[in-house]
Motif scaffolding. Structure first.
Motif, short mmCIF file in Angstrom:
data_model
loop_
_atom_site.label_atom_id
_atom_site.label_comp_id
_atom_site.label_asym_id
_atom_site.label_seq_id
_atom_site.Cartn_x
_atom_site.Cartn_y
_atom_site.Cartn_z
N THR A 9 -6.87 42.32 -27.68
CA THR A 9 -5.31 41.63 -27.89
C THR A 9 -5.48 40.10 -27.49
N ALA A 10 -5.24 39.65 -28.39
CA ALA A 10 -5.16 37.88 -28.43
C ALA A 10 -4.28 37.74 -29.58
N MET A 11 -3.53 36.51 -29.00
CA MET A 11 -2.21 36.18 -29.54
C MET A 11 -2.46 35.46 -30.84
N TRP A 12 -1.72 35.28 -31.86
CA TRP A 12 -1.77 34.41 -33.02
C TRP A 12 -1.51 32.96 -32.60
N ALA A 13 -0.65 32.70 -32.13
CA ALA A 13 -0.29 31.27 -31.92
C ALA A 13 0.37 31.31 -30.16
N ASN A 14 -0.23 30.37 -29.48
CA ASN A 14 0.41 29.97 -28.20
C ASN A 14 1.84 29.96 -27.90
N ASN A 15 2.74 30.40 -27.10
CA ASN A 15 3.98 30.26 -27.04
C ASN A 15 4.27 29.03 -26.27
N GLU A 16 3.34 28.69 -25.31
CA GLU A 16 3.41 27.15 -24.44
C GLU A 16 2.89 26.26 -25.17
N VAL A 17 1.71 26.03 -25.39
CA VAL A 17 1.31 24.91 -25.98
C VAL A 17 1.03 24.79 -27.57
N GLY A 18 1.31 25.91 -28.19
CA GLY A 18 1.50 26.14 -29.64
C GLY A 18 0.13 26.15 -30.34
N THR A 19 -1.07 26.24 -29.40
CA THR A 19 -2.37 26.38 -30.17
C THR A 19 -2.43 27.67 -31.03
N VAL A 20 -2.94 27.47 -32.43
CA VAL A 20 -3.16 28.57 -33.12
C VAL A 20 -4.67 29.09 -32.82
N GLN A 21 -4.78 30.51 -32.76
CA GLN A 21 -5.88 31.00 -32.65
C GLN A 21 -6.67 31.60 -33.88
N ALA A 37 -8.88 40.67 -23.67
CA ALA A 37 -7.47 39.97 -23.74
C ALA A 37 -7.64 38.63 -23.44
N GLY A 38 -6.92 37.85 -24.46
CA GLY A 38 -6.97 36.49 -24.19
C GLY A 38 -6.55 35.83 -22.70
N SER A 39 -6.92 35.00 -22.24
CA SER A 39 -6.38 34.58 -20.99
C SER A 39 -5.02 33.64 -21.03
N VAL A 40 -4.71 33.34 -22.17
CA VAL A 40 -3.48 32.65 -22.08
C VAL A 40 -2.40 33.42 -23.05
N GLU A 41 -2.22 34.55 -22.76
CA GLU A 41 -1.35 35.45 -23.45
C GLU A 41 0.13 35.49 -22.91
N HIS A 42 0.95 35.84 -23.50
CA HIS A 42 2.28 35.89 -22.99
C HIS A 42 2.46 36.97 -21.92
N TYR A 58 -7.57 45.68 -33.17
CA TYR A 58 -7.37 44.10 -32.44
C TYR A 58 -5.73 43.86 -32.71
N HIS A 59 -4.93 43.70 -31.44
CA HIS A 59 -3.69 43.33 -31.54
C HIS A 59 -3.33 41.87 -31.47
N ALA A 60 -2.43 41.40 -32.18
CA ALA A 60 -1.97 40.12 -32.13
C ALA A 60 -0.64 39.69 -31.75
N ASP A 61 -0.38 39.26 -30.74
CA ASP A 61 1.32 39.05 -30.72
C ASP A 61 1.60 37.78 -31.47
N ALA A 62 2.46 38.08 -32.43
CA ALA A 62 2.67 37.02 -33.35
C ALA A 62 4.08 36.37 -33.23
N VAL A 63 4.61 36.82 -32.03
CA VAL A 63 6.03 36.19 -31.90
C VAL A 63 6.26 35.01 -32.38
N GLN A 64 5.37 33.85 -32.00
CA GLN A 64 5.57 32.70 -32.33
C GLN A 64 5.36 32.14 -33.65
N ALA A 65 4.51 32.97 -34.27
CA ALA A 65 3.71 32.77 -35.42
C ALA A 65 4.60 32.92 -36.72
N VAL A 66 5.24 34.01 -36.83
CA VAL A 66 6.03 34.41 -38.05
C VAL A 66 7.31 33.44 -38.32
N GLY A 67 7.29 32.92 -39.33
CA GLY A 67 8.03 31.96 -39.86
C GLY A 67 7.75 30.57 -39.71
N GLN A 68 6.68 30.36 -38.80
CA GLN A 68 6.18 28.85 -38.64
C GLN A 68 4.67 28.76 -39.31
#
Lengths: 389, 361
Positions: free
Chosen positions: A146-158, A95-100, A174-184
């Motif tokens: 599991t590692a997110m698509w883009a970070n919700n706090e600092v905005g970095t795209v993985q 898992a990513g260490s900067v996940e939500h 592989y699971h990606a949390d893309a909550v912040q990414a879709v639409g952006q």
């Protein structure tokens, strides 16, 4: 009010609201066999196709849920359980260490309650995972990554495509949390190679309380919620027809508008960064300076506490965020910044400004007008920490 | 004027914030998160550190119509109040943590931060008055008066403090809360030490200081009468829980006379041996003349006794007009000038020791 917290939630799109209201007037359980039920089911299936088309998935890969947290939990726990059931040796979660927290805490729960071992993927100083770090830990005992698509706090795209390809080469979902990414950002489920992808409604102009997990057809997943088996037997619960219809409307519109959004909001965001830096020369921009969410600006203001700045800006009618808060509303130093190598002071001195579809230049004007005074006061408050002891 | 209302989630601080808003202040509510591990729900004794209390405070702020935040002062509270509490007991004294919290947290850490952020004062729900001359006075409700735990505040701290409840009784405050639609109107008062959830101070101290067995000794004869598991579990004047199986020769109850950490000894004796006539205090904060005849209060909610108080060289000496029993080191001695509009606080000091004509007690 100057609303600079679109990453927390963004105003519902008029079309989504209209779709919600229209659908809520109709009776019918989408699982019922009569005409009213069939009508409701048709609305759900149309919505499913809409979401699938917008995100380049198959309709059968769209599982509607009650939002991002549920989707994350379902993906992390459900895929872990299913993969371990198929092979008891697969007990490791990468898992990513900067996940939500919806991912972070779900992984932590698997560790504390299900005997999982966890490999946390480190990030560099901008919050980015190096694909090599994933390659190093991938082995036959890995249940999922599991590692997110883009970070919700600092905005970095993985580098999602690279990471997903590494996992796929080892046959690991592989699971990606893309909550912040879709639409952006452009999000292409089929093209990205991810096995599971989390989407949330209210982050992209849909209602709160609805979202989806895109789950590859051949990805095994044990349900979290047992019951009627409405969603592919992976998720139970009466389908929320108005929520789903409005969610699909918002997904379709925001994905269609993504490029224009990234262009317009990205330019506004760049202006915000420039003007904040001019107003506060020692402000430190956190996250990847280039490869970041177009709506995200995240700073540390040395000598200030983020929650003091937030209070002062709030009093000036400006809404922003310090990051994650616990249930009592107490600000914790961000695990994201700590993972990026920031010390606790820098983590506590940070503030996030996020722009969205309703943002205008006036929002930036208001922020820049209020910020210097707020920084000065917050800095004085920061100095009081050691006095009168 | 911008003011910061400290809101515990209780009825007093809610009404205080509401009154400040009515008075035309620009009020911001703040709940202080003081516990490192907040309990989700109240259980047993009531504190002010649970998530439920934070929610009660938030709901009160909503009803009043003021902004509301939670400030995390858990680390500071732990260092300045909880650790101090443990260290004081370990040193054989009996501290008052509410007083320390006012001195170090509410009217120091919080007030300093508030002033720096551009607020002009801190509003609290303490039952006490600050008069037009900036002097601290007792509340109109003698049963609820909290001037004792505020007597450690300096003139500067008092000048930035607002106590809107000073002229009211608790009953009036509750009635007003109900009339204002504040859900906390009939919330029970908090009585115990907020960070000891179950009220078992001795057990709580034991979990931090460990078992430290020692002797219980007769003050007159020096004879060992029994054993204790830790001198920190005893307070001067305590009668219950001594666990002595041998009765005193005269058949009368025995009391804790003193605690000696160096030898880990608890000394006991008859009630008469508890009587002291001279009380010595450290760290005096005195605004009145010296020497002066005043009333002194020697513990929270204690009665007053007339005394001649002299303050000099960082030390306070009070010659009591009549002997008093059970004066514990670590408590505050607070001087009051009697006044029909509320007795005026002249100053305070931390009791270091006390003596009687018969010798050191």
């Amino acid at each position: 009010m100057t609303y600079l917290d679109h990453a927390a939630t963004t105003p519902i799109l008029p079309e989504a609201l209209e779709a919600y209201l229209a659908a809520s007037g109709a009776v019918g359980n989408a699982s019922s066999l009569h005409a009213a039920g069939r009508h409701a089911r048709r609305r759900v299936e149309e919505a499913r196709e809409q979401v699938a088309a917008a995100l380049r998935a198959r309709p059968s890969e769209v599982i509607f849920t009650a939002g991002g947290t549920e989707s994350d939990n379902l993906a992390v726990k459900g895929v872990f359980w299913a993969r371990r059931a198929a092979d008891p040796a697969r007990i490791r979660v990468v898992a990513g260490s900067v996940e939500h927290h919806a991912v972070l805490d779900a992984v932590g729960w698997l560790e504390s309650h299900e005997g999982a071992t966890v490999s946390w993927l480190p990030v560099d100083e901008v919050g980015r995972i190096a694909p090599d770090a994933l390659a190093e830990v991938l082995d036959d005992d890995v249940a999922l990554v599991t590692a997110m698509w883009a970070n919700n706090e600092v905005g970095t795209v993985q580098p999602v495509a690279e990471l997903a390809a590494l996992a796929a080469a080892r046959g690991v979902p592989y699971h990606a949390d893309a909550v912040q990414a879709v639409g952006q950002l452009p999000v292409d489920f089929a093209g990205s190679g991810v096995a599971a992808l989390t989407v949330s409604g209210h982050k992209l102009g849909g209602p709160v309380g609805v979202g989806a997990l895109l789950l590859g057809r051949d990805i095994p997943c044990t349900p979290l919620l047992h019951g009627g088996g409405q969603e592919r037997d992976v998720r139970s619960g009466t389908l929320d027809v108005p929520g789903i219809v409005a969610f699909a409307t918002a997904v379709e519109i925001s994905v269609k508008a993504q490029e224009a959004f990234a262009c317009r909001v990205g330019a506004l965001r760049d202006e915000l960064i420039d003007r904040v830096r001019a107003a506060a020369p020692d402000a430190v921009l956190n996250g990847d300076p280039r490869d970041r969410l177009p709506g995200n600006a995240h700073f540390s203001f040395p000598g200030c506490e983020g929650d003091a700045l937030l209070l002062l800006l709030d009093a000036a009618g400006i809404a922003c965020s310090t990051g994650s808060a616990c249930s009592a509303g107490v600000a914790q130093p961000s695990h994201v910044l700590l993972a990026m190598g920031a010390d606790e002071d820098r983590a506590r001195s940070s503030l996030r400004f996020t722009l969205g579809h309703t943002s205008t230049q006036a929002d930036i004007d208001a922020l820049v007008a209020a910020l210097p005074g707020a920084i000065e006061r917050a800095r004085r408050a920061g100095l009081t920490k050691s006095t009168r002891r | 004027m911008r003011v910061l209302a400290a809101m515990s989630g209780g009825v007093d601080s809610a009404v205080a914030a509401a009154r400040a808003a009515d008075a035309g202040y620009d009020v911001t509510g703040v709940h202080l998160a003081l516990s490192r591990n907040p309990q989700t729900y109240r259980s047993g004794a009531r504190g002010c550190c649970t998530l439920e209390d934070a929610r009660d405070a938030r709901r009160a702020a909503d009803v009043i119509g003021i902004p509301f935040y939670v400030w995390d002062l858990a680390e500071r509270f732990h260092e300045d109040v909880v650790d101090d509490f443990v260290a004081e007991y370990a040193a054989g004294r009996t501290p008052n943590p509410c007083l320390r919290c006012n001195e170090k947290i509410k009217f120091a850490a919080v007030l300093d931060r508030a002033l720096a952020l551009g607020f002009d004062a801190v509003v609290t729900g303490h039952h006490a008055r600050r008069d037009a001359h900036g002097r601290l006075r007792r509340s109109a409700d003698p049963g609820k008066d909290q001037s004792y735990v505020l007597a450690v505040l300096t003139a500067d701290q008092l000048a930035h403090s607002i106590f809107p409840l000073g002229d009211s009784t608790k009953a009036q405050v509750r009635a007003e809360a109900a009339a204002r639609g504040l859900a906390v109107a009939d919330k029970p008062d908090s009585h115990d030490i907020c960070f000891i959830a179950d009220g078992d101070t001795r057990g709580w101290l034991r979990s931090r200081l460990g078992e430290q067995p020692g002797d219980i000794v007769d003050g007159a004869t020096g004879e060992v009468l029994g054993r204790h598991a830790g001198a920190y579990g005893y307070t001067v004047g305590q009668r219950k829980g001594l666990g002595l199986d041998r009765p005193a020769p005269d058949g009368k109850p025995r009391y804790v006379l003193s605690i000696t950490p160096v030898s880990n000894t608890v000394t006991v004796g008859p009630a008469a041996a508890l009587e002291v006539t001279t009380v010595y205090g450290d760290r005096p904060l005195w605004t009145g003349p010296s020497p002066v005849s005043v009333d002194v209060q020697l513990r929270a909610h204690g009665s007053v006794v007339p005394a001649q108080v002299t303050v000099s060289d960082g030390r306070l000496v009070a010659e009591l007009a009549r002997p008093v029993r059970g004066v514990a080191a670590g408590q505050a001695i607070v001087g009051y000038q009697p006044d029909p509009d509320g007795d005026i606080v002249l100053g305070s000091a931390t009791i270091s020791h006390a003596t009687s004509l018969a010798g050191v007690a």
